[in-house]
Design an enzyme around this catalytic site. Structure first.
Site, PDB file in Angstrom:
ATOM      1  N   ASP A  60       2.351 -21.444   8.599  1.00  0.00           N
ATOM      2  CA  ASP A  60       3.371 -21.355   9.511  1.00  0.00           C
ATOM      3  C   ASP A  60       4.575 -22.498   9.602  1.00  0.00           C
ATOM      4  O   ASP A  60       4.298 -23.912   9.875  1.00  0.00           O
ATOM      5  CB  ASP A  60       3.488 -21.094  10.599  1.00  0.00           C
ATOM      6  CG  ASP A  60       3.417 -20.894  11.647  1.00  0.00           C
ATOM      7  OD1 ASP A  60       4.838 -20.365  11.671  1.00  0.00           O
ATOM      8  OD2 ASP A  60       3.782 -20.566  12.899  1.00  0.00           O
ATOM      9  N   HIS A  61       5.500 -22.281   8.629  1.00  0.00           N
ATOM     10  CA  HIS A  61       6.691 -22.974   8.209  1.00  0.00           C
ATOM     11  C   HIS A  61       7.973 -21.833   8.812  1.00  0.00           C
ATOM     12  O   HIS A  61       7.994 -20.879   8.527  1.00  0.00           O
ATOM     13  CB  HIS A  61       6.707 -23.248   7.183  1.00  0.00           C
ATOM     14  CG  HIS A  61       6.428 -25.044   6.872  1.00  0.00           C
ATOM     15  ND1 HIS A  61       5.882 -25.880   6.196  1.00  0.00           N
ATOM     16  CD2 HIS A  61       4.734 -25.324   6.592  1.00  0.00           C
ATOM     17  CE1 HIS A  61       5.843 -26.880   6.099  1.00  0.00           C
ATOM     18  NE2 HIS A  61       4.753 -26.321   6.631  1.00  0.00           N
ATOM     19  N   GLY A 116       2.801 -30.843  14.461  1.00  0.00           N
ATOM     20  CA  GLY A 116       4.469 -30.652  13.578  1.00  0.00           C
ATOM     21  C   GLY A 116       4.915 -31.508  13.215  1.00  0.00           C
ATOM     22  O   GLY A 116       4.051 -32.442  12.965  1.00  0.00           O
ATOM     23  N   GLU A 117       5.842 -30.814  12.277  1.00  0.00           N
ATOM     24  CA  GLU A 117       6.535 -31.835  11.459  1.00  0.00           C
ATOM     25  C   GLU A 117       8.093 -31.192  11.771  1.00  0.00           C
ATOM     26  O   GLU A 117       8.861 -30.736  11.960  1.00  0.00           O
ATOM     27  CB  GLU A 117       6.679 -31.030   9.990  1.00  0.00           C
ATOM     28  CG  GLU A 117       5.283 -30.861   9.662  1.00  0.00           C
ATOM     29  CD  GLU A 117       4.698 -30.122   9.589  1.00  0.00           C
ATOM     30  OE1 GLU A 117       5.363 -28.932   9.722  1.00  0.00           O
ATOM     31  OE2 GLU A 117       3.197 -29.636   9.111  1.00  0.00           O
ATOM     32  N   ASN A 129      10.118 -27.773  10.087  1.00  0.00           N
ATOM     33  CA  ASN A 129      10.308 -27.619  11.204  1.00  0.00           C
ATOM     34  C   ASN A 129      10.390 -26.955  12.644  1.00  0.00           C
ATOM     35  O   ASN A 129      11.623 -26.144  12.833  1.00  0.00           O
ATOM     36  CB  ASN A 129       8.894 -26.553  10.889  1.00  0.00           C
ATOM     37  CG  ASN A 129       8.741 -26.536   9.489  1.00  0.00           C
ATOM     38  OD1 ASN A 129       9.275 -25.621   8.743  1.00  0.00           O
ATOM     39  ND2 ASN A 129       7.355 -27.197   9.601  1.00  0.00           N
ATOM     40  N   GLY A 159      -4.851 -38.679  11.425  1.00  0.00           N
ATOM     41  CA  GLY A 159      -5.262 -39.817  12.193  1.00  0.00           C
ATOM     42  C   GLY A 159      -6.070 -40.115  13.110  1.00  0.00           C
ATOM     43  O   GLY A 159      -6.732 -38.722  13.768  1.00  0.00           O
ATOM     44  N   ALA A 186      -5.684 -40.847  16.312  1.00  0.00           N
ATOM     45  CA  ALA A 186      -5.991 -40.422  18.057  1.00  0.00           C
ATOM     46  C   ALA A 186      -5.819 -38.403  17.617  1.00  0.00           C
ATOM     47  O   ALA A 186      -5.842 -38.447  18.528  1.00  0.00           O
ATOM     48  CB  ALA A 186      -4.610 -40.379  18.102  1.00  0.00           C
ATOM     49  N   ALA A 187      -4.616 -38.278  16.623  1.00  0.00           N
ATOM     50  CA  ALA A 187      -5.034 -36.627  16.140  1.00  0.00           C
ATOM     51  C   ALA A 187      -6.415 -36.112  16.453  1.00  0.00           C
ATOM     52  O   ALA A 187      -6.782 -34.850  17.136  1.00  0.00           O
ATOM     53  CB  ALA A 187      -4.110 -36.437  15.070  1.00  0.00           C
TER      54      ALA A 187
END
Length: 318
Positions: A37-38, A105-106, A109, A173, A175-176
């Site tokens: 999904d981008h 997310g990034e 996007n 990572g 935490a995620a």
């Protein structure tokens, strides 16, 4: 029992091609689908980025395989209330065969509406609240929510599946990964990392499924496959948080110049060596994964599916 799925790459293919690939995946013996999904591809060479929710509607009519977004960011570009409606409709269309994979997310996007791109800790905080909102909406009850990041007033989903949509949380990572164990119905990640699986399990994910993604480039010519993988997906080898903070495909193209073809050849199964493909997939199972989703890089989808149907899938552990 391990499950083997196909990972549809919206960054590389248009809607019709993705539907065709899903049908070929089912015919080849894959038993599930992932779909990215981008808003943008990672680079211009990839060249596509259709709206995933439209493609999911087509997939619901073209194949009987279960499908999951890998992954949707429900925090900025799409409000969680809107994402919840889209996911609920997809679950109804697929008769309960849809899972919602989510992540923080990034910038590539999610910054497109001009919002500030938050730090990682804030993005995870937003994701946790978004998951809470979506779960409330999946009940079909009227929801009003006044939280730190989101406001929802008198919202009710009238089209909902019989069972709430499962939400799997992506993590790269500590935490995620711990957040995924605490709030997710499952865990999504892109490396056969046994330590991450254990962290997820110990953070609340004891009996929850772990799903992983793997990119390969099948070709009779290994050198050609390596060059194709480098041209299209060098971004997969960028380190650390860089993929989360670069804002445009142009910036990824600049960063990709630091990734050598040798690095891609080491990291991505390329060519037609059956054992190399089997080992790459099996590494996820050995690390404790329940499902692996394989994505073919480049245009030769038919050759890939023929190869996996005849040579790879029969050798994978059940």
């Amino acid at each position: 029992m391990a499950e083997y799925g196909y990972f549809l790459a919206c960054e590389e293919h248009g809607p019709a091609a993705l539907v065709e690939q899903a049908q070929m995946a089912e015919q080849a013996g894959f038993t599930a689908l992932w779909i990215s999904d981008h808003y943008h591809p990672w680079n211009d060479a990839q060249g596509q980025s259709p709206f995933v929710w439209s493609v999911l509607g087509a997939l619901s009519q073209a194949t009987s395989l279960p499908v999951e977004t890998a992954v949707t960011c429900p925090t900025m570009r799409l409000h969680p209330a809107v994402t919840a409606q889209a996911a609920a409709t997809a679950a109804v269309q697929t008769e309960g065969r849809f899972r919602l994979g989510v992540g923080s997310g990034e910038a590539l996007n999610e910054h497109v509406l001009g919002d500030q791109w938050p730090q990682a800790a804030v993005r995870l905080e937003m994701l946790e609240e978004a998951v809470q909102v979506m779960r409330e909406l999946f009940t079909g009850n009227e929801v009003s929510h006044h939280g730190k990041h989101y406001t929802v007033e008198n919202a009710r989903l009238y089209t909902v599946p019989e069972q709430p949509v499962p939400i799997d949380v992506s993590g790269f990572g500590p935490a995620a990964t711990e957040l995924a164990g605490r709030i997710g119905d499952g865990f999504v990640t892109m490396a056969p990392d046994a330590e991450a699986v254990q962290r997820f399990r110990s953070s609340g994910g004891t009996a929850k499924p772990v799903r992983g993604g793997l990119k390969v480039c099948w070709s009779h010519d290994r050198e050609e496959a390596v060059n194709t993988a480098h041209r299209l997906w060098a971004n997969e080898q960028l380190p650390g948080e860089l993929p989360q903070i670069l804002p445009t495909p142009r910036h990824f193209e600049q960063a990709n110049q630091l990734v050598t073809t040798e690095r891609v050849a080491e990291a991505v199964p390329c060519g037609a060596d059956t054992e190399a493909h089997v080992q790459a997939v099996t590494a996820y199972i050995d690390a404790g994964f329940d499902a692996v989703y394989v994505s073919q890089i480049g245009p030769d989808q038919r050759g890939f599916f023929d190869f996996y149907r005849a040579a790879v899938l029969p050798q994978l552990p059940g």
